[in-house]
Design a protein around this motif. Structure first.
Motif, mmCIF file in Angstrom:
data_model
loop_
_atom_site.group_PDB
_atom_site.id
_atom_site.type_symbol
_atom_site.label_atom_id
_atom_site.label_comp_id
_atom_site.label_asym_id
_atom_site.label_seq_id
_atom_site.Cartn_x
_atom_site.Cartn_y
_atom_site.Cartn_z
ATOM 1 N N GLY A 92 68.893 -19.162 1.238
ATOM 2 C CA GLY A 92 68.263 -19.841 0.142
ATOM 3 C C GLY A 92 69.010 -20.615 -0.910
ATOM 4 N N PHE A 93 70.195 -19.891 -1.178
ATOM 5 C CA PHE A 93 71.003 -20.628 -2.199
ATOM 6 C C PHE A 93 71.493 -22.002 -1.773
ATOM 7 N N SER A 94 71.351 -22.553 -0.523
ATOM 8 C CA SER A 94 71.838 -23.765 -0.121
ATOM 9 C C SER A 94 70.279 -24.767 -0.092
ATOM 10 N N ASP A 95 69.007 -23.909 -0.261
ATOM 11 C CA ASP A 95 67.845 -24.627 -0.061
ATOM 12 C C ASP A 95 67.690 -25.966 -1.040
ATOM 13 N N PRO A 96 67.347 -26.966 -0.673
ATOM 14 C CA PRO A 96 67.207 -28.358 -1.571
ATOM 15 C C PRO A 96 66.280 -27.944 -2.693
ATOM 16 N N ASN A 97 65.384 -27.060 -2.325
ATOM 17 C CA ASN A 97 64.192 -26.979 -3.437
ATOM 18 C C ASN A 97 64.590 -25.985 -4.686
ATOM 19 N N ILE A 98 65.643 -25.048 -4.149
ATOM 20 C CA ILE A 98 66.360 -24.302 -5.257
ATOM 21 C C ILE A 98 67.211 -25.128 -6.357
ATOM 22 N N VAL A 99 67.879 -26.112 -5.633
ATOM 23 C CA VAL A 99 68.610 -27.116 -6.530
ATOM 24 C C VAL A 99 67.663 -27.976 -7.194
ATOM 25 N N LEU A 100 66.645 -28.455 -6.557
ATOM 26 C CA LEU A 100 65.449 -29.308 -7.344
ATOM 27 C C LEU A 100 65.100 -28.661 -8.606
ATOM 28 N N ILE A 101 64.671 -27.301 -8.625
ATOM 29 C CA ILE A 101 64.257 -26.242 -9.667
ATOM 30 C C ILE A 101 65.208 -26.198 -10.513
ATOM 31 N N ALA A 102 66.247 -25.970 -10.183
ATOM 32 C CA ALA A 102 67.485 -26.021 -11.326
ATOM 33 C C ALA A 102 67.835 -27.090 -12.199
ATOM 34 N N ALA A 103 67.563 -28.486 -11.386
ATOM 35 C CA ALA A 103 67.495 -29.586 -11.892
ATOM 36 C C ALA A 103 66.691 -30.040 -12.793
ATOM 37 N N LEU A 104 65.380 -29.666 -12.429
ATOM 38 C CA LEU A 104 64.381 -29.674 -13.478
ATOM 39 C C LEU A 104 64.417 -28.927 -14.710
ATOM 40 N N PHE A 105 64.891 -27.858 -14.660
ATOM 41 C CA PHE A 105 65.157 -27.058 -15.799
ATOM 42 C C PHE A 105 65.982 -27.943 -16.809
ATOM 43 N N VAL A 106 67.114 -28.479 -16.058
ATOM 44 C CA VAL A 106 68.113 -29.290 -17.098
ATOM 45 C C VAL A 106 67.553 -30.410 -17.631
ATOM 46 N N ILE A 107 66.803 -31.205 -16.680
ATOM 47 C CA ILE A 107 65.984 -32.407 -17.400
ATOM 48 C C ILE A 107 64.939 -31.878 -18.453
ATOM 49 N N GLY A 108 64.507 -30.915 -18.337
ATOM 50 C CA GLY A 108 63.414 -30.297 -19.413
ATOM 51 C C GLY A 108 64.212 -30.005 -20.571
ATOM 52 N N GLU A 109 65.422 -29.584 -20.438
ATOM 53 C CA GLU A 109 66.270 -29.072 -21.817
ATOM 54 C C GLU A 109 66.857 -30.252 -22.374
ATOM 55 N N GLY A 110 67.067 -31.376 -21.497
ATOM 56 C CA GLY A 110 67.357 -32.585 -22.074
ATOM 57 C C GLY A 110 66.114 -33.226 -23.144
ATOM 58 N N LEU A 111 65.047 -32.901 -22.727
ATOM 59 C CA LEU A 111 63.839 -33.436 -23.348
ATOM 60 C C LEU A 111 63.445 -32.765 -24.759
ATOM 61 N N VAL A 112 64.048 -31.270 -24.593
ATOM 62 C CA VAL A 112 63.736 -30.356 -25.611
ATOM 63 C C VAL A 112 64.814 -30.682 -26.937
ATOM 64 N N MET A 142 49.359 -27.472 -11.773
ATOM 65 C CA MET A 142 48.455 -28.246 -10.612
ATOM 66 C C MET A 142 48.647 -29.773 -10.918
ATOM 67 N N MET A 143 49.395 -30.260 -11.724
ATOM 68 C CA MET A 143 49.197 -31.713 -12.087
ATOM 69 C C MET A 143 50.298 -32.554 -11.050
ATOM 70 N N THR A 144 51.424 -31.992 -11.009
ATOM 71 C CA THR A 144 52.443 -32.773 -10.250
ATOM 72 C C THR A 144 53.223 -32.028 -9.025
ATOM 73 N N LEU A 145 53.861 -32.467 -8.288
ATOM 74 C CA LEU A 145 54.363 -31.709 -7.074
ATOM 75 C C LEU A 145 55.736 -31.197 -7.873
ATOM 76 N N VAL A 146 56.378 -31.578 -8.855
ATOM 77 C CA VAL A 146 57.404 -30.678 -9.333
ATOM 78 C C VAL A 146 57.223 -29.839 -10.597
ATOM 79 N N ALA A 147 55.789 -29.857 -10.835
ATOM 80 C CA ALA A 147 55.467 -29.037 -12.239
ATOM 81 C C ALA A 147 55.693 -27.673 -12.290
ATOM 82 N N THR A 148 55.725 -26.968 -10.949
ATOM 83 C CA THR A 148 56.047 -25.600 -11.108
ATOM 84 C C THR A 148 56.613 -25.124 -9.722
ATOM 85 N N ALA A 149 57.286 -24.185 -9.553
ATOM 86 C CA ALA A 149 58.123 -23.582 -8.341
ATOM 87 C C ALA A 149 57.322 -23.198 -7.304
ATOM 88 N N PRO A 150 56.057 -22.743 -7.553
ATOM 89 C CA PRO A 150 55.152 -22.634 -6.421
ATOM 90 C C PRO A 150 54.624 -23.795 -5.442
#
Length: 608
Positions: free
Chosen positions: A51-71, A149-157
């Motif tokens: 799981g540590f090499s799963d692209p979706n884990i990296v994607l979720i981490a990257a989305l946290f970073v982009i969100g922090e940039g907006l903050v 429920m709005m976009t593919l990347v909106a939440t981890a589930p």
């Protein structure tokens, strides 16, 4: 049922029990499972760690970073300020705008971050209007969950379900595949909360407390409002080309606090230095201790155009760049006995003395010629960076009070246009399919850093490692249950319970099981466990896998019923003064409504 499956189910039961008890914490449980699962012989240690090499884990981490940039650049807070301005004193208008704003913002950044951003905004508005925070905090959390429920990347589930769909040979959902479901859900949820807010407690915010002062409090206390001016240097002004140290404005009672320079996307606020050369078109923020007659004479002499002040009547509209601080003069300070004019506070600290208080009495007349005494309180203004240095380094003044606005200063406010452009580029790359989603998100992260929206330390701090470890720790269960036949067994059980029911009824059963499982464990862990089961049910029924995958994703975001179903709910418990029963009263009917709407829309938009 074979012995390996029994062993895996026992471990899964133990994990769920620990999740419910919240001991140890969820990410620790996940790490325990990663260590224990290989001991069963069902999976290897490499598979447990995959799981540590799963692209979706990296994607979720990257989305946290982009969100922090907006903050950090203030993009998210701009929406909060807009909300404050538009809602006024109307609780109904505030509820509607709050839910819509948090729902749309959460479509592109972490819903947990959205709630964290809006909580102080809501509390401040409630304090000003007398509205009970309990009337708005749960609507905030519900809208943030529905944003998933709005976009593919909106939440981890969503990403977990999509990854399982792709792993089993299906095509990935598109970026906006969720929007036809999420948009109606958000509007329905907003309408529901308009009526359901009556079920919430009505605990008013405390009043009359002696909280920290804000900038506006000091403007009123020290009588600064009539001293503030915002002026533009006109063409032909004798100030053009002049250095500030040649003008000696301070001696004539004029304090130049900052200079505004218009840019292509935003206005830059710069610190006035002794060698700063003034130019035509620049806007000066002034604190003037002169009679009106002399001010008019200065305006004509220097050919200045007086502009309207911002909100607050002083420089409080520039609180992201310019702040204030109250300091006290200690007994050993070299400032004792000097006048305000000759104390050289500006040259030493970069801060300007704009107020003097002796005891409870504010001294306004003859401020510049007033001799300083031990125990005097000075009000200083200047850039926050200078205030921070004054606070951290030994000085001839001791910082006494700092305003509440200091906690709200954005580290990279001037980079907001860059952050918006980077977000648009990232989303554009995801929608276009030119590069994989994870690649687009990584490009967005690098651009956020390259343009100064955030630094590496802030990037690492922004990632919710607890959430990532939880997902990684639950992924081995999905593999182990498939390998031992557990997924097929669960799929057969669902099919048996449904009997000869229609596919729509089977979708309803899967939604119900997912939502009920979410009462005890996180919605992300629920998605990890239920996605392979739903796809197996679809395969057994000979149906399309897409509506079954979508129903799991929507059900996982329907985490309204308990305060432990999602971190989003947990965040609002304290500020809203909620009990467990409050979530049940409001969340259960809403979950049933969402299930009904999902069962109506999913088979239509994604045919079975």
């Amino acid at each position: 049922m074979n012995s390996d499956l029994i062993l895996v189910l026992l471990l899964l039961g133990a994990a769920i029990a620990m999740f419910v008890a919240n001991r140890p914490r969820m990410d620790a449980v996940a790490l325990i499972m990663i260590a224990v699962m290989p001991l069963t012989g069902v999976i290897t240690i490499n598979e447990a760690l995959a799981g540590f090499s799963d692209p979706n884990i990296v994607l979720i981490a990257a989305l946290f970073v982009i969100g922090e940039g907006l903050v950090r650049t203030g993009v998210a807070r701009l929406m909060g300020d807009w909300l404050n301005a538009k809602a006024g004193n109307s609780e109904t208008r505030m509820l509607i705008l709050l839910m819509l704003a948090s729902g749309f913002l959460g479509a592109f950044m972490s819903s947990t971050a959205v709630v964290a951003i809006f909580i102080p905004v809501v509390l401040r508005i409630c304090q000003n209007t007398g509205t009970a925070p309990s009337r708005l905090m749960m609507p905030l959390s519900i809208a943030a969950l529905m944003s998933g429920m709005m976009t593919l990347v909106a939440t981890a589930p969503n990403l977990v379900v999509n990854a399982e769909l792709v792993r089993q040979g299906g095509e990935s959902f598109g970026f906006f595949s969720f929007t036809p479901f999420g948009l109606p859900m958000l509007f329905i949820g907003t309408a529901y909360m308009f009526f359901a807010r009556r079920l919430l407690p009505d605990i008013k915010p405390a009043s009359g407390g002696q909280g920290r002062a804000n900038l506006q409090d000091w403007v009123e206390q020290y009588g600064l409002a009539k001293r503030a001016y915002r002026v533009r240097i006109m063409m032909g002004s004798p100030l053009v080309g002049q250095k500030l140290d040649d003008l000696e404005l301070r001696a004539s009672g004029v304090n130049l606090l900052a200079i505004e320079i218009g840019g292509r996307f935003s206005t830059e606020v710069i610190r006035p230095m002794a060698r700063t050369v003034l130019e035509a078109g620049q806007i000066m923020l002034l604190d003037v201790i002169l009679p009106d007659v002399e001010i008019e004479a200065l305006r004509e002499k220097y050919q200045l155009e007086i502009l309207p002040l911002g909100d607050g009547g002083y420089v409080t509209d520039r609180s992201q760049e310019i702040g204030m601080a109250e300091v006290i003069i200690p007994a050993d300070s070299p400032l004792v006995g000097q006048t305000v004019l000759h104390a050289r506070v500006r040259s030493e600290s970069g801060l300007t003395v704009i107020g003097l208080r002796r005891g409870r009495k504010v001294l306004s007349e003859g401020l510049l010629q007033e001799q300083l005494k031990v125990g005097d309180t000075l009000l200083l203004t200047g850039f926050w960076s200078d205030i921070g240095e004054l606070q951290s380094e030994p000085s001839e003044m001791v910082v006494l009070n700092l305003p509440t606005e200091m906690e709200e200063v954005l580290p990279a406010a001037s980079k907001a246009p860059h952050a918006v452009a980077i977000l648009a580029l990232t989303i554009g790359l995801m929608i276009s399919g030119l590069v994989p989603n994870v690649h687009a998100a990584l490009i967005g992260c690098l651009l956020m850093g390259a343009f100064g929206c955030l630094d590496m330390n802030a990037s690492y701090r922004s990632i919710s490692w607890k959430s990532l470890i939880l997902i990684v720790g639950m992924l081995p269960f999905s593999l182990a249950l498939q390998r031992t036949g557990g997924v097929e067994l669960a799929a057969e059980a669902v099919t048996a319970i449904a009997g000869n029911a229609s596919p729509r009824m089977v979708l309803g059963l899967l939604f119900l099981i997912t939502a009920m499982l979410g009462l005890f464990i996180s919605n992300t862990a629920t998605a990890v466990l239920m996605a392979p089961v739903a796809l197996a049910v679809a395969r057994d029924m000979g149906a399309s896998p897409y509506p079954f995958a979508m129903i799991i994703a929507l059900a996982a975001s329907t985490a309204f019923m308990t305060p432990i179903s999602s971190p989003v709910n947990t965040l609002v418990v304290g500020p809203g003064n909620y009990g467990f029963g409050d979530f049940v009263k409001v969340g259960v009917p809403l979950s049933l409504i969402v299930m009904a709407v999902s069962l109506l829309l999913v088979p239509i938009i994604l045919p079975l």
